[in-house]
Design a protein around this motif. Structure first.
Motif, short mmCIF file in Angstrom:
data_model
loop_
_atom_site.label_atom_id
_atom_site.label_comp_id
_atom_site.label_asym_id
_atom_site.label_seq_id
_atom_site.Cartn_x
_atom_site.Cartn_y
_atom_site.Cartn_z
N ARG A 5 -1.77 -4.03 -3.50
CA ARG A 5 -1.32 -2.64 -3.49
C ARG A 5 -2.52 -1.73 -3.70
NH1 ARG A 5 2.49 1.09 -3.71
NH2 ARG A 5 2.45 2.77 -5.25
N ARG A 6 -2.72 -0.81 -2.75
CA ARG A 6 -3.78 0.20 -2.87
C ARG A 6 -3.14 1.59 -2.91
NH1 ARG A 6 -6.94 -2.76 0.93
NH2 ARG A 6 -5.11 -2.72 2.26
N ARG A 7 -3.52 2.39 -3.89
CA ARG A 7 -3.07 3.78 -3.95
C ARG A 7 -4.05 4.65 -3.17
NH1 ARG A 7 0.49 5.13 -7.99
NH2 ARG A 7 0.69 6.97 -6.64
N LYS A 8 -3.56 5.76 -2.68
CA LYS A 8 -4.43 6.65 -1.90
C LYS A 8 -5.65 7.08 -2.69
CE LYS A 8 -1.63 8.89 1.62
NZ LYS A 8 -1.01 10.16 2.05
N GLU A 9 -5.44 7.38 -3.97
CA GLU A 9 -6.57 7.86 -4.75
C GLU A 9 -7.62 6.78 -4.99
OE1 GLU A 9 -3.05 7.50 -7.74
OE2 GLU A 9 -3.35 7.94 -5.61
N ASP A 10 -7.26 5.51 -4.74
CA ASP A 10 -8.20 4.41 -4.95
C ASP A 10 -8.96 4.05 -3.67
OD1 ASP A 10 -7.27 4.23 -7.57
OD2 ASP A 10 -5.68 2.85 -7.00
N TYR A 28 -6.54 14.72 -3.50
CA TYR A 28 -6.32 13.49 -2.77
C TYR A 28 -6.21 13.74 -1.28
CZ TYR A 28 -4.93 12.25 -7.52
OH TYR A 28 -4.91 12.07 -8.87
N GLU A 53 6.24 10.38 -4.69
CA GLU A 53 5.42 11.48 -4.19
C GLU A 53 6.26 12.74 -3.99
OE1 GLU A 53 2.27 11.35 -3.76
OE2 GLU A 53 1.68 9.28 -3.40
N PRO A 102 6.55 1.34 -5.31
CA PRO A 102 6.14 0.48 -6.41
C PRO A 102 7.36 -0.20 -7.04
CG PRO A 102 6.02 2.79 -7.04
CD PRO A 102 6.32 2.77 -5.57
N GLN A 154 8.65 6.62 -3.31
CA GLN A 154 7.30 6.18 -3.68
C GLN A 154 6.76 7.00 -4.86
OE1 GLN A 154 4.41 5.20 -0.40
NE2 GLN A 154 3.19 6.78 -1.38
N ASP A 206 0.82 -1.21 0.00
CA ASP A 206 0.00 0.00 0.00
C ASP A 206 0.86 1.26 0.00
OD1 ASP A 206 -2.25 -1.56 0.13
OD2 ASP A 206 -2.65 -1.20 2.25
N ASP A 207 0.27 2.34 -0.50
CA ASP A 207 0.91 3.66 -0.40
C ASP A 207 1.22 3.99 1.06
OD1 ASP A 207 1.10 4.42 -3.01
OD2 ASP A 207 -0.56 5.84 -2.97
#
Length: 616
Positions: free
Chosen positions: A244-249, A436, A340, A183, A338, A55-56
């Motif tokens: 893996r989960r992105r913040k936007e998801d 976000y 960012e 990632p 990451q 995850d993020d």
């Protein structure tokens, strides 16, 4: 009839053939206080003994791993291998889940002897694994976590070999979780060591893996494996082993998340200065009438006392700020790795200059000395230049009036004693134009006055939220930290003054500081409890299904070269294995790839595959 969130979820999701009552009750218990995406992450971890949680940063990987391990292997013991800068954060998170459990932090200088039958947690950093490997491999771990697992990305390094000894050669079959927010599928070779420690078939042969997924080529001297190939197929093959989960998801996140990261500083940092502050406050408390505060006195003497106190506090805060810079650099490195952008604030010149120097051309620096005409150009570079990843600023100079929405992370190297300065600085990223969720990281020096300040900031942030919800703003929410510290000293000074126990002046002041930190922690507890997320029906149901333990699905497929011979393929926890020679040698085969691609994408099973037994 009960109307608690748990009861409402229970009525909405009755036990069924795929969710039994015991599993459902366990899922409700595990889910308390967690966001839905965290519950789903725990379900993923519990569905298999070894996996990668990618995850993020800011989505709570640490908490997910702790909760999952305690449920999967409740007897312990557990080992966490992580960067030095986050060891204390692991202790904090573990104790938020289980306040009574024993945690041992190993380092490279002291010897830690664990008692027989030890069932707690051991936290060790990657840099001292070599010194501690003999002791660590002698313990039958029930679970092992490799945090920031991208530290293992070179599969031939000593660090990766030591991780393999713990995860693969230590006897038994410990549960193993590899956590990373970086990632890795952009450079598939970096994934290989992680697949090794979680014992995935794809890690059976590096050359086979490299040929298929790293565009490996032999240049006459050796194999070049820095490329990437068949990435869509690799993503499908990772489906059963990595999430893996992105913040936007993640739809359940609040627009702003605050994270408190405990860090080590050298013992005694700023201790002398804080003793002087406490002694001065104690004298003021004794001399002044009850209810008066340094901020409410109108006399010149009171003003002078406050100025002197602030000067002493500034010295203490500056020393703590300088001591935390290395930990701040580590945190920002992880955020930048990451992909960012990040804003970092300090109240003092030394930390901001050190941070700007460390990140070089990847950073821009704004202080009080920055000409007004140059400031917007710095903002524009950060907002639009992909090569500029870090905005370093003094909290006063950069904490107001700037739009820095290119960042989704805000880091405070040190803690300002005026809470409003933090709220304003946080909102450089959290403002109109931000699409976000924003994660705010506060670095807290363990066993220092930082603990008091951090707890106070948590309480005050809850009070500010109450105003947004329509409640009145009390004077407590607007007082600065010095006024709060004085008020607390006045309240608790009698608690540590026991005439039956002779104490030196230094011991008395140290005891008073300990009480201040404990009292602040107690006051912060209600604010922390009020911040718990609501329970998600869908997430609890997903976890309950896993806890019900669905059976594996088995398929048979005739060999293309010998139709009388059949291969057996097993689909379990979203992963496929095959008993053909190719799979046993390479960890992959066309039979397993074809079946998994169909099952993961929800398509029809290819011709020739016959299911023998489905899940009950």
């Amino acid at each position: 009839m009960s109307t608690t969130p748990e009861a409402m979820v229970h009525r909405a999701v009755p036990p069924s053939s795929e969710v039994d009552e015991t599993a459902f009750q366990a899922a409700l218990t595990i889910s308390e206080g967690l966001f839905p995406h965290q519950i789903e992450g725990i379900a993923f971890l519990l569905a298999r003994r070894r996996s990668i949680l990618a995850d993020d940063m800011g989505l709570g990987k640490t908490r997910q791993a702790i909760v999952a391990l305690r449920h999967a292997a409740p007897g312990g013991p557990y080992l966490v291998v992580c960067p030095a800068s986050v060891k204390l954060n692991w202790v904090r998170e573990i104790r938020l889940v289980d306040a009574s459990v024993r945690c041992e932090v190993m380092n490279g200088t002291t010897t830690t002897t664990l008692p027989g039958g030890f069932a707690g947690w051991v936290i060790v950093n990657y840099d001292v694994l070599g010194k501690r490997i003999a002791a660590l491999t002698s313990i039958p771990w029930a679970g092992i976590v490799f945090d920031e697992a991208h530290y293992l990305k070179n599969h031939t390094s000593q660090r990766s070999r030591l991780a393999g000894k713990l995860a693969l050669e230590n006897g038994g079959d410990p549960i193993v979780y590899a956590l990373t927010g970086t990632p890795l599928t952009n450079r598939p070779r970096d994934l290989f060591p992680l697949l090794q420690v979680v014992r995935h078939p794809l890690a059976t042969s590096f050359l086979s893996f490299a040929k298929r997924y790293c565009a490996a080529e032999h240049n006459g001297y050796g194999w070049q494996t820095n490329g990437a190939s068949n990435l869509e197929e690799l993503t499908t093959q990772l489906h059963g082993i990595m999430i893996r989960r992105r913040k936007e998801d993640v739809l359940d996140l609040p627009p702003k998340l605050r994270s408190w990261l405990n860090v080590d500083v050298p013992e005694g940092t700023a201790a002398a200065e804080m003793r002087e502050v406490m002694e001065s406050l104690l004298l003021i408390t004794v001399r002044e009438p009850a209810g008066a505060t340094t901020g409410s006195r109108g006399s010149d003497g009171g003003d002078r006392s406050r100025v002197r106190l602030l000067a002493k506090l500034s010295k203490a805060r500056e020393k703590l700020a300088a001591a935390k810079v290395d930990a701040t650099m580590d945190l920002i490195d992880g955020i930048v790795d990451q992909g960012e952008k990040v804003i970092v604030f300090s109240c003092f010149d030394r930390p901001v200059k050190a941070l700007a120097k460390h990140f070089g051309d990847r950073a821009v620096l704004l202080t009080g000395a920055t000409p007004a005409d140059d400031r917007q150009a710095l903002v524009d570079r950060f907002q639009s230049d992909d090569g500029v990843r870090v905005f370093v600023a003094n909290i006063i100079a950069g904490g107001i009036g700037l739009n820095l929405t290119a960042a989704r992370h805000v880091v405070f190297n040190d803690l300002d004693w005026v809470p409003a300065n933090h709220w304003q600085a946080e909102d450089r990223a959290y403002r109109i134009g931000q699409k976000y969720s924003v994660t705010v990281h506060y670095l807290v020096a363990k066993a220092t006055i930082d603990e008091f300040v951090s707890n106070l900031l948590e309480v005050k942030s809850a009070l500010v939220r109450a105003v947004v919800d329509g409640q009145a703003l009390s004077t407590t929410a607007t007082r600065d930290v010095l006024a709060e510290l004085e008020a607390m000293v006045a309240r608790i000074s009698l608690k540590v003054e026991d005439p039956s126990v002779p104490m030196t002046e230094e011991e008395w002041v140290a005891a008073l500081l300990d009480e201040v930190r404990r009292d602040a922690t107690d006051e912060a507890a209600p604010a922390k409890a009020a911040a718990k997320p609501s329970i998600s029906r869908e997430a609890v149901l997903a976890l309950a299904r896993v806890l019900t333990r669905p059976k594996a699905r088995v398929y048979r497929l005739p060999s293309s070269s010998n139709p009388s011979q059949h291969y057996t393929l097993t689909y379990e926890a979203n992963d496929v294995s095959c008993n053909c020679p190719g799979f046993e040698y390479r960890g992959m085969c066309r039979h397993a790839r074809g079946l998994k691609d169909a099952l993961v994408k929800g398509g029809a099973v290819p011709a020739g595959y016959v299911e023998e037994r489905g899940a009950d």
